[in-house]
Design a protein around this motif. Structure first.
Motif, PDB file in Angstrom:
ATOM      1  N   PHE B  87     -45.088 -48.561 -27.431  1.00 35.49           N
ATOM      2  CA  PHE B  87     -45.974 -49.317 -26.542  1.00 35.49           C
ATOM      3  C   PHE B  87     -46.730 -48.383 -25.630  1.00 35.49           C
ATOM      4  O   PHE B  87     -47.940 -48.515 -25.431  1.00 35.49           O
ATOM      5  N   LEU B  88     -46.005 -47.387 -25.077  1.00 32.62           N
ATOM      6  CA  LEU B  88     -46.641 -46.469 -24.130  1.00 32.62           C
ATOM      7  C   LEU B  88     -47.613 -45.520 -24.827  1.00 32.62           C
ATOM      8  O   LEU B  88     -48.535 -45.018 -24.215  1.00 32.62           O
ATOM      9  N   LEU B  89     -47.392 -45.315 -26.106  1.00 32.65           N
ATOM     10  CA  LEU B  89     -48.318 -44.466 -26.872  1.00 32.65           C
ATOM     11  C   LEU B  89     -49.471 -45.297 -27.446  1.00 32.65           C
ATOM     12  O   LEU B  89     -50.265 -44.811 -28.225  1.00 32.65           O
ATOM     13  N   GLY B  90     -49.504 -46.584 -27.104  1.00 30.26           N
ATOM     14  CA  GLY B  90     -50.587 -47.464 -27.537  1.00 30.26           C
ATOM     15  C   GLY B  90     -50.376 -48.046 -28.924  1.00 30.26           C
ATOM     16  O   GLY B  90     -51.281 -48.668 -29.478  1.00 30.26           O
ATOM     17  N   LYS B  91     -49.180 -47.852 -29.451  1.00 32.05           N
ATOM     18  CA  LYS B  91     -48.939 -48.407 -30.794  1.00 32.05           C
ATOM     19  C   LYS B  91     -48.285 -49.783 -30.629  1.00 32.05           C
ATOM     20  O   LYS B  91     -47.074 -49.963 -30.832  1.00 32.05           O
ATOM     21  N   GLU B  92     -49.070 -50.755 -30.252  1.00 30.68           N
ATOM     22  CA  GLU B  92     -48.521 -52.080 -29.917  1.00 30.68           C
ATOM     23  C   GLU B  92     -47.884 -52.785 -31.116  1.00 30.68           C
ATOM     24  O   GLU B  92     -46.868 -53.464 -30.994  1.00 30.68           O
ATOM     25  N   THR B  93     -48.549 -52.597 -32.278  1.00 31.51           N
ATOM     26  CA  THR B  93     -48.042 -53.268 -33.491  1.00 31.51           C
ATOM     27  C   THR B  93     -46.621 -52.798 -33.818  1.00 31.51           C
ATOM     28  O   THR B  93     -45.715 -53.582 -34.101  1.00 31.51           O
ATOM     29  N   GLU B  94     -46.488 -51.447 -33.719  1.00 32.60           N
ATOM     30  CA  GLU B  94     -45.147 -50.894 -34.004  1.00 32.60           C
ATOM     31  C   GLU B  94     -44.147 -51.353 -32.947  1.00 32.60           C
ATOM     32  O   GLU B  94     -42.995 -51.673 -33.247  1.00 32.60           O
ATOM     33  N   ALA B  95     -44.649 -51.378 -31.682  1.00 32.96           N
ATOM     34  CA  ALA B  95     -43.769 -51.818 -30.580  1.00 32.96           C
ATOM     35  C   ALA B  95     -43.323 -53.254 -30.812  1.00 32.96           C
ATOM     36  O   ALA B  95     -42.142 -53.605 -30.662  1.00 32.96           O
ATOM     37  N   LYS B  96     -44.280 -54.101 -31.237  1.00 32.55           N
ATOM     38  CA  LYS B  96     -43.976 -55.506 -31.473  1.00 32.55           C
ATOM     39  C   LYS B  96     -42.893 -55.672 -32.559  1.00 32.55           C
ATOM     40  O   LYS B  96     -41.961 -56.461 -32.448  1.00 32.55           O
ATOM     41  N   GLU B  97     -43.086 -54.826 -33.563  1.00 28.46           N
ATOM     42  CA  GLU B  97     -42.146 -54.878 -34.694  1.00 28.46           C
ATOM     43  C   GLU B  97     -40.713 -54.518 -34.244  1.00 28.46           C
ATOM     44  O   GLU B  97     -39.744 -55.186 -34.590  1.00 28.46           O
TER      45      GLU B  97
END
Lengths: 360, 701
Positions: B87-97
């Motif tokens: 999330f902090l690296l801007g990878k929201e999709t991965e964070a969501k997963e």
């Protein structure tokens, strides 16, 4: 002071339960038996052999050993008669009391009546039939198989039905005695032969002047001859044993179910022997006090209780312990010959051809 | 050899595998710590790279179905670290997963490594899209809430994944509640559960301390906590004007509604038994306080008599004196008793003295036998090791013939020694002797169960030192917890033989006495029994019927010859003779030997010695048997046994080969006609036995 009174019997009595096994132990004193089932069979055979030999103590011992194993009718029969032979009448009745067949009940009742309680016979008339006077006058003997009656005169044996009608006859020269065997065949003794049914078997020449006969163990016969000899013969008239008896003028020989031998002498004395001819008792004094005339014929019941016919045509009944039980005499029915079935029934013929069946 | 090598291989492989597992877990923890440090130092990229292989490894395990529940905390922590980093690296999709994964594993998991509102809201949005919320109120509050087999705190909102769930609420003393609920994402469900009481908590206040409370025949607790310890208890006791310090509390288990049998008991105190009706308080379910119970002291006069007398009396392990003994003010309750006389036997048993002023314990000293346990074949193994085995051990204590001591031998195969085919008899004999010596017992008892045909059989064997062989008692094994058939068979006390009376019905004369004790002169064989207790009897069944009446005394009116007379008898002493084989020779021997040791009067001594002699003959010890018979001193009242004793001696002489002595005695018996029967029944005539034996001795010689 008896141990019974203080209630201390308990422990001792318990051990008395061991008696049968104890007797078993006695049997093993001289160990000769190996296999138990064989042992039982051989012990029973031994007991029977002893019984037929008149060795009743030994028979009793072996039968006691077998008591826990055997309770069939044959065993009970042997034990019952062995006890009778040992004079233990009450014990014999007690032995058959439970677990017995109607026949056994009848036997024990009869024993109780005749030998324990010395009851008087009733001589109740059950049947009355008539035969030809001519036959009756020459009558030598009468017997019955339960269905038919057989009458022997000087030349012929007649078979009558229950109504007195002749249904069969055959010639028998000089017949002296008639009896019935286990196969319900009439057996007749004549001067030189034995008729078994209509089958004539010549007696061996050693037997001179046969005068009386009776059944012996194993379907054999005892023949008494005029010279005081008793022959044991088989059913083919082969002599198995010969014995000179010391009784003067023996005239009749009879056996009971124990195969005790009863021999009547001409002077009215009854001699009793066991099956091996060891003397047991002599019945004479008791007979004399009962006004018996010369005895012409006699018979014994299953247990050896004698029934006597005297020359005055009266019938007297005693028991083996020589107690006088009763007498039958009727002016109008003078008994000429009689047949006793060994139990309760007596069939008598008078000279007029009247046949009465009495219940004792 | 191959098997051995295979075994070694398996052991090594297992050890190696375990080591790898442990090392792996250690590596993950280390990596997680390292990633956490990087995260805390804002090195999110490096953190991501560090944790990524771990998460992938867990995922792989999960896909392969190898993920263990113990791995879940590490997996969740790894996912959280990677999700937040993503999330902090801007990878929201991965964070969501990753967050979705965490929520699926545990919907109620809250992010722990960050308190960032932005991330938390993002996480909650994901959770709302996957879960609904359950708000449940539970009464009583202490009840447990279980949803899909997991315990939850019902005071907090509970997140549940969309779908079907099973909720269960449970508490001891209440009927449990369960329900299926279906929840949708973003939905909030309200539930309220009030449990219904099915039992009630009950408090007993009892004096004195230590009193046992037994509810429905099961021990509950002892009254050990003083009622002054809690204010409610103290107030309750005081409300009866009693001192709370005197009373002790039993906090019983929850009692169901209905009647309960309550027993309060303490040695030396009276026992109180009462029925307690329990009603439920459905509204408040308040505990029930039972009115204080006070037990008063209870004692009795304990009288102890033994046969023989002058035996030591030991109660509950303490020696009290010698019999006959009277103990005043003896404590009521259950006591274990041992009464013993050196070398003359002992009695072990339990007594319970209750509600009596006087308690008489009258015992016969008995031989003691050692019970060494039970064995079995494969088919009946369960019986030996299960309820049957333990019930047999317990019930053997109650047999009447012997005292039973339980063996404390540790060898579980010991009972097998006495049943296994092929074990030398001498081996068994040696073991019997040594164990009997060790435990000071006179015999050894051992049990087994086995299958015979279609039947399961239980069997007891009794061994006696110095004698070969054993007594065996068998019974069908019907109920696996009921050894009573077997024990009864073993313990069976033979019918007491007293008067032997036997009658027969004669058609002409009615009931005739056939058989009777010959020493009784009032009755004779051949007597006609006219009446029983004044009632005419004309046949055997009427006679037996009259004997069945309740009166103990029986008057027989008998006719002998021309006269009749009345004879009084005690009915309990009349029995019908029944003879059977007795197989329990060793048991018989032990009891007979005990009788000899215990006998006090000369009469008793005579009877006991004869019995012992007979037993010894059976066991093959003729010398001892003879010595027993030699000790029999018949007096005037027992002379009718003299022929019997002589006959028994003869049997011993013959067995020992002493034929001369045997013959001499046989002649003596033959010349003595005073008692014609063997023993004291008129069942077995002696003279035929004697003459037969005599002739057999002669033949043999």
């Amino acid at each position: 002071m008896s141990i019974f009174k203080k209630g201390k019997l308990l422990t001792f009595s318990i051990s008395l339960l061991l008696f049968f096994s104890f007797l078993n132990f006695a049997g093993d004193l001289f160990p000769s038996k190996v296999d138990e089932s064989k042992e039982i069979e051989s012990l029973f055979n031994e007991a029977k052999a002893d019984f037929y030999k008149g060795n009743l103590p030994s028979s009793y011992k072996n039968l006691m050993i077998l008591k826990p194993y055997s309770n069939d009718e044959e065993y009970r029969n042997f034990m019952f008669f062995t006890l009778i032979g040992l004079g233990a009448y009450f014990d014999a009745v007690n032995f058959l009391k439970d677990n017995s067949s109607p026949e056994e009940k009848f036997l024990s009742n009869l024993l109780l009546k005749r030998d324990c309680l010395n009851l008087k016979p009733k001589f109740a008339i059950k049947e009355n039939i008539y035969i030809s006077k001519q036959i009756a006058r020459k009558i030598r003997g009468i017997t019955s198989d339960g269905e038919s009656n057989f009458i022997l005169d000087d030349k012929t044996c007649y078979k009558f039905d229950k109504g007195g009608k002749i249904v069969d006859s055959f010639q028998v020269m000089n017949g002296s005695e008639i009896s019935i065997n286990q196969k319900k065949e009439a057996v007749i003794l004549s001067k030189d032969s034995l008729y078994i049914g209509k089958n004539k078997i010549y007696l061996p020449s050693e037997i001179e002047m046969p005068i009386s006969f009776c059944p012996a163990p194993y379907d054999n016969y005892y023949i008494l001859d005029g010279k005081g000899k008793v022959f044991l013969i088989d059913s083919s008239a082969k002599i198995l044993e010969e014995r000179q008896i010391l009784i003067k003028n023996a005239i009749k020989i009879r056996t009971d179910f124990l195969f005790r031998i009863f021999i009547l002498s001409k002077d009215g004395i009854l001699y009793v022997y066991d099956a091996s001819f060891n003397p047991l008792i002599t019945i004479s004094e008791k007979l004399k006090i009962n006004d018996i005339g010369a005895i012409t014929d006699f018979s014994v019941d299953y247990f050896g209780n004698p029934i006597l016919l005297d020359k005055n045509n009266a019938i007297f009944i005693f028991n083996y312990s020589q107690n006088f039980l009763g007498k039958f005499y009727d002016e109008k029915f003078k008994v000429k010959s009689f047949f006793f079935d060994g139990g309760e029934f007596l069939m008598a013929v008078d000279k007029n051809g009247s046949i009465r069946k009495f219940q004792l | 050899m191959r098997r051995f090598l295979f075994l070694i291989f398996i052991i090594f492989s297992t050890a190696l595998f375990c080591q790898i597992e442990i090392e792996e877990v250690g590596v993950i923890s280390e990596t997680l710590d390292k990633a956490m440090d990087l995260f805390k130092n804002y090195k999110f990229e490096k953190c991501y790279q560090e944790i990524n292989p771990i998460v992938e490894s867990f995922k792989k395990s999960e896909d392969q179905g190898k993920l263990q529940s113990s791995d879940e905390p590490l997996y969740k922590k790894s996912l959280e670290l990677r999700g937040v980093s993503s999330f902090l690296l801007g990878k929201e999709t991965e964070a969501k997963e990753d967050f979705a994964k965490i929520i699926k594993l545990d919907p109620n998991h809250n992010l722990e490594i960050t308190s960032s509102t932005k991330i938390t809201r993002f996480y909650d949005t994901i959770r709302d899209s996957l879960c609904g919320v359950l708000n449940i109120s539970v009464e009583p509050e202490e009840a447990n809430l279980v949803i899909d087999s997991k315990v939850f705190n019902h005071k907090m909102p509970i997140y549940l994944l969309e779908g079907l769930h099973i909720i269960k609420v449970e508490l001891l003393g209440y009927d449990s509640f369960s329900k299926e609920i279906r929840i949708s994402s973003s939905e909030t469900l309200q539930e309220s559960v009030k449990l219904k009481p099915n039992s009630r908590k009950v408090y007993f206040f009892i004096k004195p301390k230590g009193t046992k409370l037994i509810i429905d025949d099961k021990f509950s607790q002892s009254a050990d906590v003083n009622s002054s310890e809690k204010i409610d208890w103290a107030n309750f006791v005081s409300s009866y004007n009693l001192d709370p310090k005197d009373y002790y509390v039993v906090e019983s288990l929850y009692l169901e509604a209905g009647n309960h049998k309550i027993k309060v008991t303490l040695p030396c105190f009276e026992e109180k038994v009462f029925t307690l009706p329990i009603s439920l308080d459905l509204e408040n379910n308040k505990p029930g306080y039972i009115k204080p119970i006070s037990l008063s002291k209870e004692t009795a006069l304990l009288k102890v008599e033994s046969h023989p007398s002058n035996a030591k009396v030991e109660i509950d392990g303490s020696l009290y004196g010698m019999t006959p003994l009277e103990l005043k003010d003896f404590c009521s309750g259950e006591h274990s008793v041992r009464i013993y006389k050196e070398n003359q036997g002992e009695y072990r048993g339990k007594i319970e003295i209750r509600n009596v002023k006087e308690y008489l314990l009258k015992v016969k000293l008995r031989p003691t036998v050692l019970y060494v346990g039970i064995t079995s074949d494969q088919e009946t193994l369960n019986y030996a090791t299960g309820a049957f085995g333990s019930s047999l051990k317990e019930n053997l204590q109650n047999i009447s013939s012997f005292n039973i001591k339980n063996s404390e031998e540790q060898n579980p195969l010991l009972p097998d020694l006495f049943f296994t085919k092929g074990v030398e008899e001498s081996e068994q004999r040696k073991m019997v002797k040594s164990l009997c010596q060790k435990y000071n017992c006179e015999g050894l008892l051992v049990a087994r169960t086995f299958v015979q045909g279609e039947n399961k059989i239980a069997s007891l064997r009794l061994f006696v030192p110095d004698f070969d062989g054993f007594d065996e008692t068998n019974s069908l094994l019907i109920d696996n917890s009921d050894p009573s058939f077997l024990i009864n068979n073993f313990d069976k006390v033979k019918e007491e033989k007293k008067f032997v009376i036997s009658v027969v019905q004669s058609e002409e004369r009615g009931v005739i006495l056939l058989c009777f004790d010959p020493s009784n002169r009032d009755l004779q064989k051949g007597d006609k029994i006219l009446k029983v207790n004044g009632v005419s009897v004309s046949n055997e069944s009427e006679f037996i019927k009259q004997l069945r009446g309740e009166k103990e005394k029986v008057t027989l009116t008998v006719e002998r010859g021309l006269s009749s007379k009345d004879v009084d008898l005690k009915k309990s002493k009349i029995i019908k003779l029944f003879l059977s084989r007795d197989e329990g020779l060793r048991k018989r021997f032990l009891l007979d030997r005990q009788s000899v040791l215990s006998s006090e009067s000369s009469e008793e001594k005579i009877v006991s010695e004869i019995n012992l002699g007979i037993s010894l003959i059976y066991l093959g010890d003729y010398k001892q048997a003879l010595s027993s018979f030699e000790k029999v001193n018949l007096d005037e009242g027992n002379l009718f046994l003299s022929n019997s004793v002589k006959y028994f001696k003869v049997l011993c002489f013959v067995k020992e080969g002493n034929f001369e002595e045997a013959k001499k005695l046989l002649l003596e018996i033959a010349s003595d006609k005073s008692n014609p029967y063997l023993g004291n029944t008129n069942e077995v005539l002696i003279s035929p036995l004697v003459s037969d034996l005599y002739s057999r001795i002669n033949e043999r010689r």
